[in-house]
Design an enzyme around this catalytic site. Sequence first.
Site, PDB file in Angstrom:
ATOM      1  N   GLU A 249       3.953  -5.170  11.675  1.00 43.30           N
ATOM      2  CA  GLU A 249       3.374  -4.434  12.805  1.00 43.30           C
ATOM      3  C   GLU A 249       2.199  -5.139  13.465  1.00 43.30           C
ATOM      4  O   GLU A 249       2.030  -5.053  14.685  1.00 43.30           O
ATOM      5  CB  GLU A 249       2.966  -3.027  12.355  1.00 43.30           C
ATOM      6  CG  GLU A 249       4.134  -2.083  12.060  1.00 43.30           C
ATOM      7  CD  GLU A 249       4.733  -2.282  10.665  1.00 43.30           C
ATOM      8  OE1 GLU A 249       4.210  -3.112   9.889  1.00 43.30           O
ATOM      9  OE2 GLU A 249       5.746  -1.618  10.363  1.00 43.30           O
TER      10      GLU A 249
ATOM     11  N   HIS B  82      10.423   8.988   2.682  1.00 42.11           N
ATOM     12  CA  HIS B  82      11.030   8.231   3.780  1.00 42.11           C
ATOM     13  C   HIS B  82      12.452   7.838   3.367  1.00 42.11           C
ATOM     14  O   HIS B  82      12.719   7.650   2.178  1.00 42.11           O
ATOM     15  CB  HIS B  82      10.161   6.996   4.014  1.00 42.11           C
ATOM     16  CG  HIS B  82      10.442   6.261   5.290  1.00 42.11           C
ATOM     17  ND1 HIS B  82      11.590   5.542   5.498  1.00 42.11           N
ATOM     18  CD2 HIS B  82       9.715   6.136   6.431  1.00 42.11           C
ATOM     19  CE1 HIS B  82      11.563   4.986   6.699  1.00 42.11           C
ATOM     20  NE2 HIS B  82      10.428   5.340   7.298  1.00 42.11           N
TER      21      HIS B  82
ATOM     22  N   GLU C 109      -0.922   3.362  22.929  1.00 42.65           N
ATOM     23  CA  GLU C 109      -1.539   3.030  21.631  1.00 42.65           C
ATOM     24  C   GLU C 109      -1.746   1.516  21.505  1.00 42.65           C
ATOM     25  O   GLU C 109      -1.378   0.881  20.514  1.00 42.65           O
ATOM     26  CB  GLU C 109      -0.734   3.566  20.435  1.00 42.65           C
ATOM     27  CG  GLU C 109      -1.563   3.690  19.171  1.00 42.65           C
ATOM     28  CD  GLU C 109      -0.759   4.168  17.953  1.00 42.65           C
ATOM     29  OE1 GLU C 109      -0.021   3.370  17.371  1.00 42.65           O
ATOM     30  OE2 GLU C 109      -0.880   5.355  17.613  1.00 42.65           O
TER      31      GLU C 109
ATOM     32  N   HIS D 275       5.681   4.255   3.075  1.00 42.82           N
ATOM     33  CA  HIS D 275       6.866   3.531   3.563  1.00 42.82           C
ATOM     34  C   HIS D 275       6.595   2.099   4.000  1.00 42.82           C
ATOM     35  O   HIS D 275       7.493   1.419   4.490  1.00 42.82           O
ATOM     36  CB  HIS D 275       7.482   4.271   4.746  1.00 42.82           C
ATOM     37  CG  HIS D 275       6.642   4.202   5.987  1.00 42.82           C
ATOM     38  ND1 HIS D 275       6.713   3.146   6.869  1.00 42.82           N
ATOM     39  CD2 HIS D 275       5.709   5.017   6.474  1.00 42.82           C
ATOM     40  CE1 HIS D 275       5.860   3.338   7.851  1.00 42.82           C
ATOM     41  NE2 HIS D 275       5.230   4.472   7.636  1.00 42.82           N
TER      42      HIS D 275
ATOM     43  N   ARG E 176       6.363  -1.736   4.556  1.00 37.76           N
ATOM     44  CA  ARG E 176       7.144  -2.869   4.022  1.00 37.76           C
ATOM     45  C   ARG E 176       6.320  -3.734   3.056  1.00 37.76           C
ATOM     46  O   ARG E 176       6.831  -4.210   2.053  1.00 37.76           O
ATOM     47  CB  ARG E 176       7.640  -3.746   5.175  1.00 37.76           C
ATOM     48  CG  ARG E 176       8.968  -3.317   5.746  1.00 37.76           C
ATOM     49  CD  ARG E 176       9.405  -4.259   6.863  1.00 37.76           C
ATOM     50  NE  ARG E 176      10.840  -4.205   7.119  1.00 37.76           N
ATOM     51  CZ  ARG E 176      11.470  -3.219   7.745  1.00 37.76           C
ATOM     52  NH1 ARG E 176      10.783  -2.192   8.186  1.00 37.76           N
ATOM     53  NH2 ARG E 176      12.778  -3.246   7.931  1.00 37.76           N
TER      54      ARG E 176
ATOM     55  N   ASP F  44       3.638  -0.315  17.588  1.00 40.09           N
ATOM     56  CA  ASP F  44       3.810  -1.632  16.962  1.00 40.09           C
ATOM     57  C   ASP F  44       5.119  -1.788  16.207  1.00 40.09           C
ATOM     58  O   ASP F  44       5.225  -2.598  15.294  1.00 40.09           O
ATOM     59  CB  ASP F  44       2.641  -1.868  16.002  1.00 40.09           C
ATOM     60  CG  ASP F  44       2.459  -0.716  15.022  1.00 40.09           C
ATOM     61  OD1 ASP F  44       3.428   0.051  14.836  1.00 40.09           O
ATOM     62  OD2 ASP F  44       1.371  -0.572  14.442  1.00 40.09           O
TER      63      ASP F  44
END
Length: 400
Positions: free
Chosen positions: A146, A268, A132, A235, A237, A110
Amino acid sequence: MGKPLHNFFGKIRMKKILVVFGTRPEAIKMAPLLKEMYNHPDKLEVILCVTGQHREMLHQVLDIFNLVPDYDLSLMQNGQDLFDISARVLTGMRDVLNEVEPDLVIVHGDTTTSTMVALASFYKKIPVAHVEAGLRTFDIYSPWPEELNRQLTSKIVSFHFAPTEAARQNLIRENIASEKIIVTGNTVIDALYWVKNKFLTNKANLDNIVKSLAKKGYDISRLDSGRKMVLITGHRRENFGPGFISICNAIKTLADKYKGTDFIFPMHLNPNVRNAVSQVFGDDFDCRDNVFLLEPLDYISFIFLMDKSSLILTDSGGVQEESAGLGKPVVIMRDITERAELTDSAQAKLVGTDFDKIISAVSGILDNSSSFNGIGNRVTPFGDGMAARRIVEHILHQII
Ligand code: UD1
Ligand code: UDP
């Protein structure tokens, strides 16, 4: 198009498969598939293109799996936004698709790389397979972007490799024809078992991991005296800003409360993550006796640490699946998850970024040793380590 081959029985046309990814988790999850496809050089001409949406974190994975890209678009820019990545992947792929003229493109998951590659392939009328496929929260802002990425990708692609039955059901609900969906398990479990079997059971390899970890800033012999360890990643967003500040404050408070526990956070490289960490812990990232703020770890060292941990605190998708594969309790810093197979079990707690909820969930596990000793390998709903083989079998016998 594909290179023609000849044998006694006539002409066999070798098929060109273009595999494209751009970030660390895609590389980890596509590596087992690439290895499996490379076992069929008589039927498949496999071409690997990396967009370079990630740079250092992607190359860490390519090195470990000995993968050498045929194309590297090297797109990453520091602090890139969604417009940057989308536009650069889309236009970058135009030239690759024109030059390679693949019979099939394969994308994963994604990320913005995968959706934009699928879109570019659609513009060239090239069929796409999606590994996936079918994960859903049905909230397009969580995870962001995503959830929309994967919904769009499912609309574009022709073949859907769903990791679980629940993912298959999500796709069916979106009116995708059932014969185009194949339940395979998640290739992340293939990658995990590969690391476990090859590196975590071999003394020389273990010694190397321990040395490399020490260089990164963590001495594993600290755990010899009975200390516990919590492994942390973050990590997303949608967690940037107040969410991340809350996560870091919770880690700080937990570290004060549990002096006999080490808190390891391989950070990250996203500057939004680093800014939040430095606001709470200081610019030198080195401020507590039992908090270890490290640079991103190579995949083998990270799995080694997961295996040694008492619990995992994360907002990552792949790490949730690996926690299940290793039978480790996981506290998930998201409001909603597309991996309900895990949250339906006693092994996982969904807490979002709320300070009190993080403290309470982590304390609950650390205070109750039986809760993590007893969890064992009870839940491994994401696969059996054979996903890549199933995908390649399907490609060979049903697609090409
Ligand atoms: C991306 C994916 C996300 C996935 C995550 C895995 C999108 C929109 N996001 O998010 O779905 O879960 O990767 O980690 O596709 N950076 C480096 N070096 C690296 C990697 C990143 O310096 O090797 C820094 C750069 O400043 C870069 C920033 O991190 O601009 C953000 O990278 P980006 O790929 O845009 O977002 P991620 O948060 O990594
Ligand atoms: N990982 C790693 N090194 C680290 C942290 C994570 O190799 O320091 C691996 C982890 O084992 C998992 C993947 O990176 O397979 C998860 O990546 P990330 O959390 O960046 O992305 P997501 O899975 O959330 O998309």
